[in-house]
Motif scaffolding. Sequence first.
Motif, PDB file in Angstrom:
ATOM      1  N   LYS A 267      -1.818 -25.687  35.750  1.00 34.21           N
ATOM      2  CA  LYS A 267      -2.055 -24.116  36.164  1.00 34.21           C
ATOM      3  C   LYS A 267      -3.163 -23.637  36.703  1.00 34.21           C
ATOM      4  CE  LYS A 267       2.183 -23.143  33.241  1.00 34.21           C
ATOM      5  NZ  LYS A 267       2.966 -21.947  33.033  1.00 34.21           N
ATOM      6  N   LEU A 268      -4.253 -24.152  36.536  1.00 32.09           N
ATOM      7  CA  LEU A 268      -5.395 -23.544  37.208  1.00 32.09           C
ATOM      8  C   LEU A 268      -5.377 -23.565  38.382  1.00 32.09           C
ATOM      9  CD1 LEU A 268      -8.237 -25.511  35.312  1.00 32.09           C
ATOM     10  CD2 LEU A 268      -7.384 -23.249  34.803  1.00 32.09           C
TER      11      LEU A 268
ATOM     12  N   LEU B 146      -0.596 -17.003  25.658  1.00 32.47           N
ATOM     13  CA  LEU B 146      -1.278 -16.048  24.961  1.00 32.47           C
ATOM     14  C   LEU B 146      -2.860 -16.408  24.645  1.00 32.47           C
ATOM     15  CD1 LEU B 146      -0.562 -13.199  24.033  1.00 32.47           C
ATOM     16  CD2 LEU B 146      -0.430 -13.806  21.671  1.00 32.47           C
ATOM     17  N   ILE B 147      -3.818 -15.564  24.929  1.00 33.15           N
ATOM     18  CA  ILE B 147      -4.957 -15.812  24.567  1.00 33.15           C
ATOM     19  C   ILE B 147      -5.165 -14.710  23.850  1.00 33.15           C
ATOM     20  CG2 ILE B 147      -7.382 -15.852  25.284  1.00 33.15           C
ATOM     21  CD1 ILE B 147      -6.726 -16.835  28.194  1.00 33.15           C
ATOM     22  N   LEU B 148      -5.744 -15.188  22.363  1.00 34.01           N
ATOM     23  CA  LEU B 148      -5.981 -14.199  21.232  1.00 34.01           C
ATOM     24  C   LEU B 148      -7.541 -14.022  21.082  1.00 34.01           C
ATOM     25  CD1 LEU B 148      -4.968 -12.924  18.655  1.00 34.01           C
ATOM     26  CD2 LEU B 148      -5.355 -14.707  17.694  1.00 34.01           C
TER      27      LEU B 148
ATOM     28  N   HIS C 225     -10.775 -14.954  32.686  1.00 33.20           N
ATOM     29  CA  HIS C 225      -9.511 -16.160  32.579  1.00 33.20           C
ATOM     30  C   HIS C 225      -8.584 -15.778  33.501  1.00 33.20           C
ATOM     31  CE1 HIS C 225     -11.074 -19.093  29.841  1.00 33.20           C
ATOM     32  NE2 HIS C 225     -11.266 -18.307  28.941  1.00 33.20           N
TER      33      HIS C 225
ATOM     34  N   THR D 139     -12.260 -25.730  30.825  1.00 33.19           N
ATOM     35  CA  THR D 139     -11.952 -24.296  31.134  1.00 33.19           C
ATOM     36  C   THR D 139     -12.422 -23.572  29.790  1.00 33.19           C
ATOM     37  OG1 THR D 139     -10.022 -25.109  29.620  1.00 33.19           O
ATOM     38  CG2 THR D 139      -9.641 -24.946  32.037  1.00 33.19           C
ATOM     39  N   ASP D 140     -13.399 -24.254  29.035  1.00 36.09           N
ATOM     40  CA  ASP D 140     -13.926 -23.145  28.120  1.00 36.09           C
ATOM     41  C   ASP D 140     -12.419 -22.426  27.299  1.00 36.09           C
ATOM     42  OD1 ASP D 140     -16.217 -23.896  29.221  1.00 36.09           O
ATOM     43  OD2 ASP D 140     -16.387 -22.043  30.137  1.00 36.09           O
ATOM     44  N   THR D 141     -11.689 -23.396  27.061  1.00 35.35           N
ATOM     45  CA  THR D 141     -10.355 -22.853  26.206  1.00 35.35           C
ATOM     46  C   THR D 141      -9.881 -23.881  25.303  1.00 35.35           C
ATOM     47  OG1 THR D 141      -9.711 -21.413  28.137  1.00 35.35           O
ATOM     48  CG2 THR D 141      -8.016 -22.164  26.775  1.00 35.35           C
TER      49      THR D 141
ATOM     50  N   ARG E 130     -15.217 -18.815  19.447  1.00 34.35           N
ATOM     51  CA  ARG E 130     -15.801 -17.716  20.457  1.00 34.35           C
ATOM     52  C   ARG E 130     -17.380 -17.794  20.448  1.00 34.35           C
ATOM     53  NH1 ARG E 130     -16.554 -12.999  18.733  1.00 34.35           N
ATOM     54  NH2 ARG E 130     -14.798 -13.223  17.403  1.00 34.35           N
TER      55      ARG E 130
ATOM     56  N   SER F 273     -12.512 -19.621  24.589  1.00 37.08           N
ATOM     57  CA  SER F 273     -11.298 -18.784  24.131  1.00 37.08           C
ATOM     58  C   SER F 273     -10.408 -19.673  23.375  1.00 37.08           C
ATOM     59  CB  SER F 273     -10.911 -18.109  25.589  1.00 37.08           C
ATOM     60  OG  SER F 273     -11.835 -17.149  26.086  1.00 37.08           O
ATOM     61  N   LEU F 274      -9.276 -18.812  23.083  1.00 42.62           N
ATOM     62  CA  LEU F 274      -8.261 -19.623  22.116  1.00 42.62           C
ATOM     63  C   LEU F 274      -6.858 -19.147  22.666  1.00 42.62           C
ATOM     64  CD1 LEU F 274      -8.561 -21.324  19.578  1.00 42.62           C
ATOM     65  CD2 LEU F 274      -7.894 -19.423  18.248  1.00 42.62           C
ATOM     66  N   ILE F 275      -6.094 -20.028  23.040  1.00 40.49           N
ATOM     67  CA  ILE F 275      -4.753 -20.028  22.998  1.00 40.49           C
ATOM     68  C   ILE F 275      -4.016 -20.186  22.054  1.00 40.49           C
ATOM     69  CG2 ILE F 275      -2.667 -20.469  24.962  1.00 40.49           C
ATOM     70  CD1 ILE F 275      -4.577 -21.313  26.896  1.00 40.49           C
TER      71      ILE F 275
ATOM     72  N   HIS G 140      -2.260 -25.739  30.986  1.00 33.50           N
ATOM     73  CA  HIS G 140      -3.407 -24.833  30.745  1.00 33.50           C
ATOM     74  C   HIS G 140      -4.795 -25.488  30.822  1.00 33.50           C
ATOM     75  CE1 HIS G 140      -1.227 -20.896  31.214  1.00 33.50           C
ATOM     76  NE2 HIS G 140      -0.581 -21.140  30.275  1.00 33.50           N
ATOM     77  N   LYS G 141      -4.597 -26.730  30.866  1.00 27.28           N
ATOM     78  CA  LYS G 141      -5.908 -27.595  30.705  1.00 27.28           C
ATOM     79  C   LYS G 141      -7.040 -27.036  29.813  1.00 27.28           C
ATOM     80  CE  LYS G 141      -4.461 -30.313  34.097  1.00 27.28           C
ATOM     81  NZ  LYS G 141      -4.063 -31.473  33.655  1.00 27.28           N
TER      82      LYS G 141
END
Lengths: 342, 342
Positions: A56-57, A99-101, A121, B66-68, B93, B98-100, B121-122
Amino acid sequence: MAKVVNDIRDLAGVLGLSITTVSRVLNGKAKKYRIRAETQQRVMQAAKEYNYVPNKLARGLKLSRTDTLGLIIPDISNPFFADIAQSIEKEARSNGYSLILGDSGEDQMVEKELIRLLLSHKVDGIIIAPVGTDYKQIIQTYNSGMPLVVIDRCFPEIGLPFITSDNYQGGYDAVNYLISMGHRKIACIQGILKSRPTTERVRGYKEALCNSGIPLDDNLIVGDNYNTENGYKQTRILFSMEDPPTAIFALSNLIGLGVIKAAEEMGLNIPENISLISFDEQPYSAFLGTPMTTIDQKKNEMGQLAVDVLLKYIGNKEYRKKVINMTLKTNLIIRDSVKRIV
Amino acid sequence: MAKVVNDIRDLAGVLGLSITTVSRVLNGKAKKYRIRAETQQRVMQAAKEYNYVPNKLARGLKLSRTDTLGLIIPDISNPFFADIAQSIEKEARSNGYSLILGDSGEDQMVEKELIRLLLSHKVDGIIIAPVGTDYKQIIQTYNSGMPLVVIDRCFPEIGLPFITSDNYQGGYDAVNYLISMGHRKIACIQGILKSRPTTERVRGYKEALCNSGIPLDDNLIVGDNYNTENGYKQTRILFSMEDPPTAIFALSNLIGLGVIKAAEEMGLNIPENISLISFDEQPYSAFLGTPMTTIDQKKNEMGQLAVDVLLKYIGNKEYRKKVINMTLKTNLIIRDSVKRIV
DNA sequence: TTGTAAGCGTTATCAC
DNA sequence: GTGATAACGCTTACAA
């Protein structure tokens, strides 16, 4: 599963097809390009077999669309927001969005940081329940073209789309009910001071008093936070006055819990010595020491509507011109925490 | 703010510098490449002035990072998971991630879909509190090299890293306490049947009974879900038996609430007619009709540790060889919901 | 009916 | 000290 497939390129390689064809099939454009049924079958099957997951990137970079929404709330451990987050996540996912929370912790600085993160993002849209005091960056984000919907803590004066409860009516109903039960000395423990839910609920509080000809006493309007500590502290202070109130209107479920704690410590019974009505219905509200009379908000609807409106903004740039402002009815749930007095 | 800058390219254009130089400054590699201090200043200033936000999609595509992080939980409206989510978001954080968030709704199919989404979303790593019954896809994801930590609903038999409470000890402590208060006929209302927290807590329950020489009665071990309805339903059934239990061990806070509801409807008093002890301490536990005796879990620690372990897996591929299994002590909080009987 | 190649916004490699 | 350019994995004109 001999070969590992990381790529659409790998997949095409395995199949002896071009990347283009594979991409077309995978994106459901097979008939548009009249791709042979057999080819189509083979592609689908191979994708399954090799467990191909599209990146998806790369997709997002190309399409300027990430299938991702951002959600910022002030405190996920508050069940009010947890419930909203749940309905938002569900509605988002059923529309193909992740969803990014972000949890701002009621901190303006963290909120700013979270917005920046969501922008970097490249989320397709943002739903935010702001801390509620400063909206500079939010309005700026909106004006930059980012689809954005505000929930709960809205700023009606600045033309952002928002969805919120009818906090004025909720406050009015709560206090009017207290008055109808004979109370005249009614305290109000507020949440965050300049946040809309607080100002509107307080406005309802004042209006209800006014309509019943009860003079306003500013000493009875106290507190400045939606959390339990504030409810506790203010109740202790209120009941150290020589002539304490007979009833308390708590502006959140957490504040209500704090009131109960203080009452307990002071040996005061609810509703015998203190009547209490609290914003936010919760699963436990009915099971408290004294089943609590509450103002219920339509949390599920709020979350769902927020996503639906946001998706319209995303899908239709023209839609932006309509600024959506929705106000959801609240509901008074009467239990045993308010005593009828003479 | 005349020109709008969408790009590092735009930014470089405005500055009359090459993309490379700008990128280097922005990534803190200025001294490594001995970039002139003045140039450095200009870049930083322009980035601020034009409010440049780097595109994490492009960055992620290039860097495979992705820092995710992804978080999957079964029910965010359960305050147990909301609290965990909060500590995870915060810890993530503060480490730049970031958090999905995905809410599986206790549904195995949704869980599968969510994992796929996170992969596409990798995300750099995944924390998951699984539904708890099927771990095929989770282990497969882990084996594919994705850093992954399981929390709460672990599967110790398959070598995945996990962090969980000492559910056995918690169950043992709870039931042992009931026994010490004179109870011998103790029911247990379970959560999801094959999930680890349930099996371990039940194991503790059985062991405690056994150690006190109390024979096991399988009719007293009932239920199959962590939610309120299950607690309600099973209590109704238990107390329609001719010889009902004197105490109930509820395997979640929600189940406990269901027990209370049923008791109320049946006109039964806690603890007079039913003693109750429940897993999961909550802010409201102390304020219930009868302040509830609970087993507290270290939710914050669980979330924080999960992130910390995950980040180690991400940062150090060798670290994968160490499979981390952590078990956190629980804590019995004694209140008034258990009666001493003779 | 299928393939070639450019480009999305970054960073890293090599050159100057 | 700074810059040109290839590459990350994908979609989509344009060709064939």
